[in-house]
Scaffold this motif. Structure first.
Motif, mmCIF file in Angstrom:
data_model
loop_
_atom_site.group_PDB
_atom_site.id
_atom_site.type_symbol
_atom_site.label_atom_id
_atom_site.label_comp_id
_atom_site.label_asym_id
_atom_site.label_seq_id
_atom_site.Cartn_x
_atom_site.Cartn_y
_atom_site.Cartn_z
ATOM 1 N N ASN A 109 -73.323 42.023 -55.130
ATOM 2 C CA ASN A 109 -74.289 42.226 -56.208
ATOM 3 C C ASN A 109 -73.759 43.304 -57.151
ATOM 4 O OD1 ASN A 109 -76.563 42.053 -57.748
ATOM 5 N ND2 ASN A 109 -77.796 43.347 -56.397
ATOM 6 N N LEU A 110 -72.759 42.937 -57.935
ATOM 7 C CA LEU A 110 -72.103 43.876 -58.840
ATOM 8 C C LEU A 110 -72.002 43.266 -60.229
ATOM 9 C CD1 LEU A 110 -69.027 44.819 -56.621
ATOM 10 C CD2 LEU A 110 -70.986 46.294 -57.101
ATOM 11 N N PRO A 111 -71.956 44.104 -61.266
ATOM 12 C CA PRO A 111 -71.586 43.556 -62.571
ATOM 13 C C PRO A 111 -70.157 43.051 -62.466
ATOM 14 C CG PRO A 111 -71.652 45.960 -62.640
ATOM 15 C CD PRO A 111 -72.148 45.551 -61.289
ATOM 16 N N GLY A 112 -69.777 42.136 -63.330
ATOM 17 C CA GLY A 112 -68.447 41.584 -63.162
ATOM 18 C C GLY A 112 -67.795 41.114 -64.434
ATOM 19 N N VAL A 113 -66.495 40.912 -64.305
ATOM 20 C CA VAL A 113 -65.664 40.361 -65.362
ATOM 21 C C VAL A 113 -64.913 39.188 -64.754
ATOM 22 C CG1 VAL A 113 -63.662 40.772 -66.845
ATOM 23 C CG2 VAL A 113 -65.366 42.570 -66.520
#
Length: 132
Positions: A109-113
Motif C-alpha cells: 500500500n504505497l504510492p508508486g511509479v
C-alpha cells in the motif's frame, strides 16, 4: 549520459543482456546497486541501477518482463513503489504480468511509479500482422 546527468537511479529496458554479462557491464558503471532480469534469448532485459548513498532500493519481485522495488530517497521518510515493465507481446505473457501487477499492488500500500512498455496498440488501425 550518466556523466552529464549524474542520476541516482537509472533504468534501462530492452537490454538483450542478462545473467553474468549484465553484471559485468553494470559493475563498470558508477552505481553500487543493481537489479537485472533475465532475458529470453536475445529479447527483453531490464536493469535498475542506483547509488545507495542517496537512494535505498529494496528488491520486491522480478521476472523477465517486470521488476518491482521499494524506493526511499535518503533525505525523505517516504517510501514508494517502483515498477518497471517491458511486457511480452504474447497474450499468455501479458496474463502473467497483469496477475503479478495485481499481487504487488495488493501487497504494498504505497504510492508508486510505473515505467512501462505494455506492447499494446491503442488503435486497431495501427496494427499490422497476426495475433499472437
Amino acid at each position: 549520459m550518466v556523466k552529464d546527468s549524474s542520476p541516482d537511479i537509472l533504468i534501462i529496458t530492452e537490454t538483450r543482456i542478462g545473467g553474468d554479462r549484465a553484471k559485468e557491464i553494470t559493475d563498470r558503471l558508477p552505481f553500487d546497486g543493481a537489479i537485472h532480469t533475465d532475458t529470453i534469448g536475445y529479447a527483453d532485459g531490464l536493469w535498475i541501477l542506483w547509488n545507495s548513498v542517496t537512494v535505498e532500493v529494496t528488491h520486491l519481485a522480478s521476472i523477465e518482463q517486470e521488476i518491482h522495488a521499494m524506493v526511499k530517497v535518503d533525505n525523505s521518510n517516504i517510501s514508494w513503489l517502483l515498477s518497471i515493465v517491458y511486457a511480452s507481446p504474447r497474450f499468455r505473457g501479458k496474463y502473467v504480468l497483469w496477475n503479478n501487477l495485481e499481487i504487488v499492488v495488493a501487497n504494498h500500500n504505497l504510492p508508486g511509479v510505473m515505467m512501462k512498455d505494455f506492447n499494446d496498440i491503442l488503435k486497431g488501425a495501427k496494427k499490422f500482422g497476426v495475433d499472437l
